[in-house]
Design a protein around this motif. Structure first.
Motif: not given
Length: 850
Positions: A74-76, A208-212
């Protein structure tokens, strides 16, 4: 035949005599057969269907998982070392999943989607089907700066588009190349609140949806050469990367949440079936008592020619067992057909085989339940028959005045009931629920018996009335051998169960469609980047000037250990398991939120810089057995962090506001990248204003995911309605059993009713007087039972809604009216139907036997 002919107790002779007596057919045992068959069929069918679905999930694990083993982060994304390890296992397919907003190019409409981005290797197992049919790689290609995608038909309907049209996803253009027909791993991905949109990994990168800090799940599915090595590979992954924080799932457990939910629902339906069987047990007792009552002359003859009491008991026990086996056999046949019939309707949504198949374990369990129930409720009437002397039987006296049978029969009945309860608890998924359920059933039987005694007592002490029919009805309620206990017991339990379910369903629906939307936020906004917070807030304040905007930092973390002990090795109660299942949303805060209050411990100071601390939800902490000072280890972004519990909070989950199980002190995640979560609350906002706000946010910040709470509640309401329908249908089985028992009780009392009617008509009573008397009697019994069902069901529903669901509970008048109507129609209708023949009985044959 003399006493010497019996030669003491001879089982072979008892068996032959039992068969000889059964030559006359099964008359008098139809209710017995129906009660046993109904309960047995319910238990056999539910467990067979559950085994069919769970067995199919296990056998199709590779297709449902679309791999032999799956690693989810998740998230990475996986680190280079982790990726190298995964690649060494076999062929790898990489996908990413998140929620986002799809919008029309002109900005006129938008919709939430469950986005899934896949690579060229997907799927490793199973077949992906689309309309039009074509290789998946060809359907997800790039053309002139636009990326092709496949959508669920529901998305096209919501946006008012068709195949070939374009939509915007983040900063990317997506052309809808077709629709999704079948996605092999959809069940293992879990339930989604929005329609699916499938795109390529390249399209996701372009959006560009996947950001920090974005809430995205990265999945790595592996096809290995040797499937038997999968368990060892899983252990190797966990040992080599203890801090990876990934969720590892194998094809042997492809859809654990679905399997667990099916097992839980199966347990509930099994308990409902057991309720029907136990209620039917009362019908068994009534049928046995009526049958033995009809055999008074035969029993008297056996005793007069010297047959031992044990011989007489054995003869009729053999008959009852044989008839019980017939009922069980009918139930098993029906139960075996249930999965085959259900598969025709479920094949489109669940992995279930449509071929006919037997499940011996489920059928055997149902047969044991049916046999134990038949024995438990037939033993006491047999004991009564054994104790009644032959002279009393020849004088046409039945078993109404018989005392309790001797202790061996009481012990045998208790042992059968104990075995029945033990089997139900032993085979249950959640034994606490099963034990509570059985305790409630036993308590209900005691209370219903008390209600019957109270009704009879009130009738006995009622003032004398002038109406002969009403006076006769009141006398019938409290006289020896009255129908009061049988009617109250048979109908009360089924009605109380239906009232409970109806009140829970009604309160829950009212909360979802009325009260909850008024208190809940209008929107949730996810994946807000730190640089966007100020502009986003300004936009909301412009669109909804009266709205209250709340923003909190948002991270995802998985609980790994409590006090250093691996949670995977802990025996966690079912109520607390959801906290440990997968990743949880977590946050940090300097101050306590407005919608929570401390129940124990103290909050940290705003400038706290000591060891990491965490505030834990009090209810969940109690379920997990935690206390102040315990440590919690979580994995966040691939790092294991340990914090000490500083306090417990009472969290109002039902408010649907921003709430977290765990809130950490700010220093815990100092410097960690994260996104923000926000809500806006404006009770006075109109649908038009909400639509304008959604449009403005989506167009200005295309990477922010917007969730309209009322839309989510509508979906939940539909699901609750479907679930309630299934539960009510199952509970109706218990009501049908109650009606059968009622019919049996009325039939069992027909002999006494015949004598009463004949004597009263001889003394001058007219048919209309007797009909009115019976109507009054059945109406009073039905009304008394309905009042009990409303009280018991209301208390049970209040406890579930207010104490377990933590929602406001209220009594619903329409449920009361329907319950009373059902009780009156059933008791008066069946009562008159059963006694109509009695009213036409000629007097002479009956008077000669008195």
């Amino acid at each position: 035949m003399s006493a010497a002919a019996f030669g003491g107790f001879r089982p072979g002779l008892a068996f032959r005599l039992a068969l000889r007596e059964m030559r006359g057919g099964l008359r008098g045992f139809y209710i017995f057969l129906a009660c046993v068959a109904l309960g047995t069929a319910a238990i056999a069918g539910v467990n067979s269907l559950s085994q069919s679905i769970t067995g199919s999930i296990a056998s199709q694990g590779r297709e449902l998982l679309a791999g032999d083993i799956r690693f989810e982060l998740n998230n990475r994304v996986a680190t280079d070392e982790e990726k190298a390890f995964i690649d060494s296992l076999g062929t790898v397919a990489v996908s990413s999943g998140l929620r986002s907003m799809a919008r029309l190019p002109d900005g006129s409409n938008q919709a939430l989607v469950e986005l899934k981005a896949v690579d060229a290797a997907y799927p490793l197992y199973g077949a992906f089907e689309s309309e039009p049919a074509a290789p998946l790689g060809d359907m997800l290609s790039e053309n002139n700066g636009a990326y092709d995608g496949l959508a669920a038909p529901l998305l096209l309907e919501r946006l008012g588009i068709k195949a070939g049209d374009e939509i915007l996803l983040g900063t990317a253009r997506i052309r809808i190349a077709g629709t999704i027909v079948r996605e092999p791993d959809a069940l293992s991905d879990g339930f989604g609140f929005a329609p699916r949109l499938l795109i390529s990994k390249q399209a996701l990168d372009a959006s560009g949806l996947v950001q920090t800090g974005s809430l995205v799940e990265h999945t790595y599915k592996v096809k290995v050469a040797d499937a038997s090595s999968v368990p060892a590979l899983r252990r190797q992954a966990e040992e080599k990367f203890p801090q990876a924080g990934w969720s590892v799932r194998t094809s042997q457990n492809a859809a654990p949440a679905l399997t667990a939910n099916i097992t839980r629902f199966s347990q509930f339906l099994t308990l409902v079936g057991l309720t029907a069987l136990i209620v039917g047990g009362v019908g068994v007792a009534n049928a046995v008592r009526a049958y033995l009552d009809s055999k008074r002359g035969v029993i008297a003859t056996f005793k007069c020619v010297g047959a031992p009491a044990a011989m007489v008991t054995t003869i009729y026990l053999i008959q009852i067992l044989l008839i019980a086996l017939i009922g069980i056999g009918i139930g098993l046949v029906l139960g075996a057909l249930i999965p085959f019939v259900a598969a025709q309707f479920l094949a489109g949504v669940l992995p279930i085989s449509t071929a006919f198949q037997l499940y011996p374990g489920a059928l055997g369990l149902a047969a044991v339940f049916g046999l134990l129930t038949s024995l438990a409720f037939a033993i006491l009437p047999l004991g009564h028959a054994r104790e009644v002397p032959a002279t009393a039987l020849f004088r046409e006296q039945g078993f109404e005045r018989a005392r309790l049978p001797s202790w061996p029969y009481l012990v045998a009945a208790a042992l059968c009931l104990g075995a029945l309860a033990g089997l139900a608890i032993f085979t249950a998924y959640d034994r606490t629920i099963s034990l509570t359920f059985l305790g409630a059933i036993a308590f209900s039987f005691v209370v219903l018996r008390g209600v019957a005694v109270l009704v009879a007592l009130l009738a006995r002490r009622a003032p004398r009335v002038s109406s002969p029919a009403l006076r006769l009805a009141i006398g019938n309620i409290h006289r020896p051998g009255a129908l009061t206990p049988s009617v109250v017991l048979s109908l009360g339990l089924g009605l109380a169960l239906l009232v409970t379910l109806a009140l829970i369903d009604g309160n829950l629906r009212r909360e979802l469609t009325g009260n909850l939307p008024e208190r809940a936020p209008n929107f949730f906004f996810v994946d807000i980047q730190s640089a966007e917070v100020e502009g986003f807030r300004a936009l909301l304040q412009k669109s909804l000037p009266e709205g209250k905007v709340i923003e909190v930092p948002m991270l995802r973390g998985r609980i790994l250990a409590f006090n250093g002990e691996d949670v995977a090795k802990m025996n966690v109660p079912p109520a607390g398991q959801w906290v440990l299942r997968g990743d949880r949303g977590i946050t940090y805060a300097r101050n306590r939120s407005e919608n929570s209050s401390l129940t124990q411990g103290d909050w940290w100071s705003p400038d706290y810089t000591g060891e990491p601390l965490v505030s834990f939800s009090a209810e969940e902490a109690g379920e997990l057995g935690l206390k102040i000072g315990d440590t919690v280890t979580v994995n966040v972004l691939g790092r294991n962090l340990t914090a000490r519990i500083a306090n417990f909070r009472k969290v109002e989950w039902e408010s649907l506001s921003i709430n977290f199980v765990m809130v950490f002190s700010p220093n815990t995640f100092a410097g960690a990248p994260h996104a923000w979560l926000a809500t806006v609350i404006d009770p006075g906002a109109t649908a038009k204003e909400e639509a304008a706000t959604l449009k403005a946010v989506t167009n200005a910040y295309p990477t922010i995911t917007s969730v309209r709470v009322k839309d989510a509640l509508d979906i939940i309401n539909v699901l609750v309605g479907q679930l309630a329908t299934a539960i009510r249908a199952a509970a109706a089985v218990a009501l049908v059993a109650s009606v059968l028992v009622l019919a049996g009780a009325l039939a069992a009392g027909n002999r006494a009713r015949t004598h009463d009617a004949v004597v009263l008509k001889t003394l001058g009573a007219t048919r209309s007087t007797l009909i009115r008397a019976f109507c009054y009697e059945y109406a009073m019994l039905g009304l008394s039972t309905a009042i009990f069902a409303l009280f018991a069901g209301g208390v049970a529903a209040w406890f579930v809604v207010s104490k377990i669901m933590s929602l406001p509970s209220s009594f619903l008048p329409d449920v009361a009216l329907i319950t009373m109507a059902v009780a009156l129609v059933v008791t008066v209708g069946f009562g008159l139907a059963g006694t109509w023949r009695v009213l036409g009985q000629k007097a002479a044959p009956v008077l000669r036997e008195l």
